[in-house]
Design a protein around this motif. Sequence first.
Motif, short mmCIF file in Angstrom:
data_model
loop_
_atom_site.label_atom_id
_atom_site.label_comp_id
_atom_site.label_asym_id
_atom_site.label_seq_id
_atom_site.Cartn_x
_atom_site.Cartn_y
_atom_site.Cartn_z
N LEU A 50 0.82 -1.21 0.00
CA LEU A 50 0.00 0.00 0.00
C LEU A 50 0.85 1.26 0.00
CD1 LEU A 50 -2.99 -0.77 2.39
CD2 LEU A 50 -3.06 -0.41 -0.07
N TRP A 51 0.54 2.15 -0.94
CA TRP A 51 1.16 3.47 -1.09
C TRP A 51 2.64 3.43 -1.44
CZ3 TRP A 51 -2.69 6.23 -2.15
CH2 TRP A 51 -3.90 6.06 -1.49
N HIS A 52 3.19 2.25 -1.73
CA HIS A 52 4.59 2.15 -2.13
C HIS A 52 4.75 1.61 -3.55
CE1 HIS A 52 6.09 3.12 1.83
NE2 HIS A 52 5.24 2.25 2.35
N PHE A 53 3.96 0.59 -3.89
CA PHE A 53 4.10 -0.08 -5.19
C PHE A 53 2.74 -0.35 -5.82
CE2 PHE A 53 7.90 -1.29 -2.81
CZ PHE A 53 8.88 -0.91 -3.70
N ARG A 54 2.76 -0.58 -7.13
CA ARG A 54 1.57 -1.02 -7.87
C ARG A 54 1.81 -2.48 -8.26
NH1 ARG A 54 2.77 4.14 -9.91
NH2 ARG A 54 1.12 5.61 -9.37
N PRO A 55 1.22 -3.42 -7.56
CA PRO A 55 1.42 -4.82 -7.92
C PRO A 55 0.67 -5.20 -9.21
CG PRO A 55 0.64 -4.60 -5.65
CD PRO A 55 0.50 -3.27 -6.30
N ILE A 56 1.32 -5.98 -10.01
CA ILE A 56 0.66 -6.68 -11.11
C ILE A 56 0.73 -8.14 -10.72
CG2 ILE A 56 0.76 -7.35 -13.53
CD1 ILE A 56 1.97 -4.63 -14.15
N VAL A 57 -0.42 -8.75 -10.55
CA VAL A 57 -0.46 -10.15 -10.13
C VAL A 57 -0.85 -10.99 -11.34
CG1 VAL A 57 -1.35 -11.79 -8.45
CG2 VAL A 57 -1.25 -9.36 -7.86
N ILE A 58 -0.06 -12.02 -11.59
CA ILE A 58 -0.31 -12.92 -12.72
C ILE A 58 -0.63 -14.29 -12.15
CG2 ILE A 58 0.60 -13.88 -14.85
CD1 ILE A 58 2.55 -11.40 -14.75
N PHE A 59 -1.86 -14.71 -12.39
CA PHE A 59 -2.32 -16.01 -11.91
C PHE A 59 -2.37 -17.00 -13.07
CE2 PHE A 59 -4.47 -13.04 -8.99
CZ PHE A 59 -4.11 -13.59 -7.77
N ASP A 71 6.84 2.18 -10.50
CA ASP A 71 6.75 1.56 -9.18
C ASP A 71 5.93 0.27 -9.20
OD1 ASP A 71 8.21 3.69 -8.13
OD2 ASP A 71 6.41 4.85 -7.68
N VAL A 72 6.15 -0.55 -10.21
CA VAL A 72 5.42 -1.80 -10.35
C VAL A 72 6.22 -2.96 -9.79
CG1 VAL A 72 4.56 -3.49 -12.05
CG2 VAL A 72 4.07 -1.07 -12.35
N LEU A 73 5.54 -3.84 -9.09
CA LEU A 73 6.08 -5.13 -8.67
C LEU A 73 5.23 -6.20 -9.35
CD1 LEU A 73 6.57 -4.76 -4.84
CD2 LEU A 73 8.34 -4.95 -6.55
N VAL A 74 5.85 -7.25 -9.80
CA VAL A 74 5.12 -8.34 -10.44
C VAL A 74 5.09 -9.53 -9.49
CG1 VAL A 74 5.03 -9.89 -12.43
CG2 VAL A 74 5.86 -7.54 -12.71
N LEU A 75 3.89 -9.98 -9.18
CA LEU A 75 3.71 -11.15 -8.33
C LEU A 75 3.12 -12.26 -9.17
CD1 LEU A 75 2.11 -9.44 -5.21
CD2 LEU A 75 4.51 -10.01 -5.58
N THR A 76 3.66 -13.46 -9.03
CA THR A 76 3.15 -14.60 -9.78
C THR A 76 2.57 -15.63 -8.82
OG1 THR A 76 5.28 -15.73 -9.77
CG2 THR A 76 4.83 -14.26 -11.63
N ASP A 77 1.50 -16.28 -9.27
CA ASP A 77 0.87 -17.34 -8.47
C ASP A 77 0.43 -18.42 -9.45
OD1 ASP A 77 -0.77 -19.02 -6.98
OD2 ASP A 77 -1.48 -17.38 -5.71
N VAL A 89 -4.60 -11.62 -15.28
CA VAL A 89 -3.66 -10.54 -14.99
C VAL A 89 -4.44 -9.48 -14.23
CG1 VAL A 89 -2.15 -8.77 -15.97
CG2 VAL A 89 -2.34 -10.99 -17.08
N VAL A 90 -3.94 -9.10 -13.05
CA VAL A 90 -4.63 -8.11 -12.22
C VAL A 90 -3.65 -6.99 -11.89
CG1 VAL A 90 -5.91 -7.72 -10.09
CG2 VAL A 90 -6.02 -9.96 -11.20
N LEU A 91 -4.05 -5.76 -12.22
CA LEU A 91 -3.26 -4.58 -11.89
C LEU A 91 -3.92 -3.91 -10.69
CD1 LEU A 91 -1.16 -2.34 -12.43
CD2 LEU A 91 -2.78 -1.38 -14.09
N ILE A 92 -3.11 -3.62 -9.69
CA ILE A 92 -3.62 -3.02 -8.45
C ILE A 92 -2.90 -1.68 -8.23
CG2 ILE A 92 -3.83 -3.34 -5.95
CD1 ILE A 92 -3.74 -6.39 -6.62
N GLY A 93 -3.66 -0.67 -7.85
CA GLY A 93 -3.09 0.65 -7.60
C GLY A 93 -2.38 0.71 -6.26
N LYS A 94 -1.67 1.80 -6.06
CA LYS A 94 -0.98 1.99 -4.79
C LYS A 94 -1.95 2.07 -3.63
CE LYS A 94 3.34 4.13 -6.19
NZ LYS A 94 4.21 5.31 -6.05
N ASP A 95 -3.19 2.44 -3.91
CA ASP A 95 -4.21 2.53 -2.86
C ASP A 95 -4.87 1.19 -2.56
OD1 ASP A 95 -5.64 2.22 -5.18
OD2 ASP A 95 -6.89 4.00 -4.92
#
Length: 147
Positions: A43-52, A79-85, A105-111
């Motif tokens: 939260l408020w540091h990065f924008r995660p992109i989650v790939i399932f 400020d994107v981080l990529v998370l894989t699951d 593919v899910v893009l999540i904001g810093k909020d």
Amino acid sequence: MNRLIFLTLLVFLPSATLAEEDSAKVQSGLISTADEYELNDFLWHFRPIVIFADTAADPRFTAQMERIRAEIDVLAERDVLVLTDTDPALKSPVRQKLRPRGFQVVLIGKDGKVLMRRPGPQSVRELTRSIDKLTTRQREVEERRGI
């Protein structure tokens, strides 16, 4: 003449190696498995992109990761981080919160809000367009320019 070529290689080869090492560090630091984190960690540091995906062998997962690795520096600027699951059996906190079905593919904001959810691979350009439209991103750009 051979000495000149040798000296030229000595000068430029180490800098090319350092650039490759820096790129590898950026890639390894920005791509991680989702089971190690919760979305609130960013939260408020990065924008995660989650790939399932249901498996790492899914061709859509492979294609998406190739696209991301090819332009990871563009995502890092935002400020994107990529998370894989790729293991539904693990039931990671991220998977439990987002509840994907198959590949997604899910893009999540810093909020912490979900900005985009897609059932197929996305180009980095599509992802960055979604990010660049955000008012928070526009403010970040202005702050970096000193406006």
